[in-house]
Scaffold this active site. Structure first.
Site, PDB file in Angstrom:
ATOM      1  N   GLU A 468      38.702  52.519  31.183  1.00 33.73           N
ATOM      2  CA  GLU A 468      38.133  51.173  30.984  1.00 33.73           C
ATOM      3  C   GLU A 468      39.130  50.074  31.361  1.00 33.73           C
ATOM      4  O   GLU A 468      39.124  48.991  30.776  1.00 33.73           O
ATOM      5  CB  GLU A 468      37.622  50.981  29.551  1.00 33.73           C
ATOM      6  N   GLY A 469      39.967  50.345  32.334  1.00 40.95           N
ATOM      7  CA  GLY A 469      40.905  49.340  32.829  1.00 40.95           C
ATOM      8  C   GLY A 469      42.301  49.570  32.305  1.00 40.95           C
ATOM      9  O   GLY A 469      42.552  49.504  31.108  1.00 40.95           O
TER      10      GLY A 469
END
Length: 622
Positions: A468-469
């Site tokens: 998620e980054g």
């Protein structure tokens, strides 16, 4: 002190969630129903997820060429989770939900992450997928896909990354072309054919539900058949594993989505992580007019969500939700390790304390927790993990304010949530991982073995800094977008909340020192922020975005701990809580100010000076 006691304190003492029952959306709820949900999830997590946690780690998913196999305990856990109703907990009753506040829902979900984050099929992905469709899908897409996900009939995924692109979504090459002349008339949405490959897809294939609903980012070619460079051409599509009719019934036909392989991971081993091929022809689907198939098939059928070219904007609805969920998952793994190492330190005897005359070898060994350095490691874990839990629940409380508060309060909550999302994802995933490392250290050599659970907690948690980054992506988002958006309005709203806590704490004799230290840290952060952008050159400002993220995170956690400490002091004064637990919170808050907050100077130095070393380092010199 148990995790449940900490959750109850944060919900009821600090965030005052009982007051939400006065709002129309939550009128059917109160402390009694909130506690019932927490009780249910805590029990299910202990009975279904915790016993399966080691099994899911050691018996990895495997593919026989047709089906992905998971242990029976993972199936049982998924069934128990679906039966709990938690997939739809925050949804309208019309969608099968309970209309729970987001903050209560997330607190309840936390027990599953703590007991077995790699068990049970990735409920976060399914509910996040459905929540995106509720926000951006058509009424029929909500009814056919989202509602069946909320019920647990279907599970969901998000398909963003590609093997050649990784996190660089502008470089994806999966393409979607209209499925014939009448493609726009399909009741489920404009129908396209997708071809391409997606990588790192959690829960991308399994037998835990009747169907899997993939949300896929792809590009629609222009009139000349070329893909638009960058992110402007990205659109979002619903691509079911098995095709359905407009009533949500399976048609019996498989979509052209094929599992190319499973990724074998350091942790999170219980969730199948996959490489998926769309439209390779392994499961070709007939044309809409009933015509024949070519040698490869026409591609996987996908239904457009929202407008063409708006895919990334739509997907951020799920991505931002997932980022906070990742932070919460990291937090709970940290807490699991903290509780395990605390129990070990209380029961394991080793060494003797140092007295006025040194150590007395004739005395029996004492429990590890009697040693100051062990207490240091336990305090560090406590301050990081309980602070991270407070941050995540605060963000969830902002979601409730955004959706049910008065207009001005709702707008400010939305702004604060934008600011805090990169922190809520990155800070717990770094520091609760560090807590897991200290949990291993407290166990000594035993912590490195599989005889104790702390090594698995570390392995599971290591993924959270990536998915998620990554930290670098969150840092660029924070310094490159969030602190400068709307002329700095988000930063100003966040700083105003910090200053309000400082003003309250200065009035308390026991917390004036910490209040002044936080005021100094906030001032230093503001100065570094302005200095980073002084030249207006993004490459200069953003070269040191990650240390900026770390400093911003520590200032945020110091603010959160100051708020929690004031609430704990109030509870002690009222003498209606658990006194030892409240004193423990005060000690953890003081630890954070004494040992953690002073770190920010080292991080802000390169930011303030726009240190060029990293961006100017010649690759040949490595």
């Amino acid at each position: 002190m148990s995790t449940r006691e900490t959750v109850d304190f944060l919900l009821y003492r600090w965030l005052a969630v009982e007051g939400l029952a006065a709002r129309p959306r939550f009128a059917e709820h109160g402390r009694e129903t909130f506690d019932a949900v927490l009780d249910l999830c805590e029990r299910l997590a202990a009975e279904q997820f915790a016993p399966a946690n080691r099994i899911a780690d050691t018996e990895e998913p495997w593919f026989d060429g047709e089906r992905v196999h998971l242990p029976a305990s993972s199936h049982a856990a998924a069934e128990a989770y679906v039966a709990s109703g938690m997939l739809a907990a925050a949804q309208d009753t019309a969608m099968g939900g309970m209309q729970l506040p987001c903050v209560v829902e997330m607190a309840a979900q936390a027990f599953f992450s703590k007991a077995g984050i790699g068990v049970g099929g990735g409920g976060m992905l399914t509910s996040g997928n459905a929540n995106l469709l509720m926000a951006h899908g058509t009424p029929l897409q909500r009814e056919v896909f989202a509602k069946n996900e909320f019920s647990g009939r279907f599970f969901g995924t998000m398909c963003l990354s590609e093997p050649q692109a990784g996190s660089s979504l502008s470089d994806i090459v999966t393409r979607a072309v209209p499925d014939g002349a009448g493609h726009a008339d399909d009741p489920l949405g404009p129908r396209y054919r997708l071809r391409g490959n997606k990588m790192w897809i959690s829960n991308g294939d399994h037998e835990l539900a009747e169907n899997i609903i993939h949300l896929v980012l792809a590009k629609i070619p222009d009139a000349d058949g070329r893909l638009v460079p960058g992110t402007r051409g990205i659109s979002l599509f619903i691509v079911p594993k098995k095709l359905v009719d407009t009533d949500g019934r399976l048609t019996g036909e498989r979509n052209d989505v094929a599992l190319a392989g499973l990724n074998h991971k350091l942790g999170y081993r219980g969730i199948p992580n996959t490489l998926l091929n769309f439209g390779e022809g392994r499961h070709p689907v007939r044309a809409a007019d009933g015509g024949g198939l070519d040698g490869r098939g026409a591609g996987a059928i996908g239904y457009l969500v929202g407008e063409p070219g708006q895919g990334l904007r739509c997907m951020f609805h799920m991505m931002n939700e997932a980022r906070i969920a990742v932070g919460l998952g990291a937090t709970m793994l940290g807490l699991a390790g903290y509780e395990a190492s605390l129990d070990y330190a209380r029961t394991r005897t080793q060494g003797r304390p140092v007295g006025p005359a040194g150590k007395d070898p004739t005395q029996p060994p004492v429990a590890l927790i009697r040693h100051a350095d062990i207490r240091r490691m336990l305090l560090a874990q406590k301050s990081w993990c309980e602070g991270a839990l407070a941050l995540c629940l605060y963000c969830a409380r902002l979601v409730d304010e955004q959706h049910t508060g008065e207009p001005a309060a709702a707008a400010e909550a939305a702004l604060l949530l934008e600011m805090l999302t990169p922190i809520a994802k990155s800070w717990p995933s770094e520091w609760c991982l560090e807590a897991n490392s200290l949990a291993i250290q407290v166990h000594g050599g035993y912590g490195y073995t599989r005889d104790f659970p702390v090594e698995q907690y570390w392995r599971d948690n290591r993924l959270n800094m990536i998915h998620e980054g990554t930290h670098g992506i969150q840092a660029l988002d924070l310094l490159g977008r969030k602190v400068v958006m709307d002329g700095g309005r988000g930063y100003a709203a966040w700083a105003a909340r910090v200053n309000a806590a400082i003003e309250r704490a200065i009035a308390r004799p026991g917390w004036a020192r910490e209040a002044n230290e936080l005021a100094g840290a906030l001032k230093a952060l503001g100065h570094a922020t302005r200095a980073a952008w002084a030249t207006g050159q993004p490459e200069e400002a953003l070269a040191n975005a990650t240390p900026y993220l770390q400093a911003f995170g520590h200032v945020t956690l110091a603010w959160v701990w100051l708020e929690v400490a004031l609430a704990a002091e109030d509870a002690l004064a009222a003498a209606d809580g658990a006194a030892d637990a409240d004193r423990g919170r005060l000690a953890a808050a003081r630890y954070f100010f004494r040992y953690e907050l002073p770190r920010i100077g080292a991080w802000l130095g390169p930011v303030e000076s726009r240190e060029p070393l990293c961006r100017e380092m010649d690759e040949a010199w490595f």
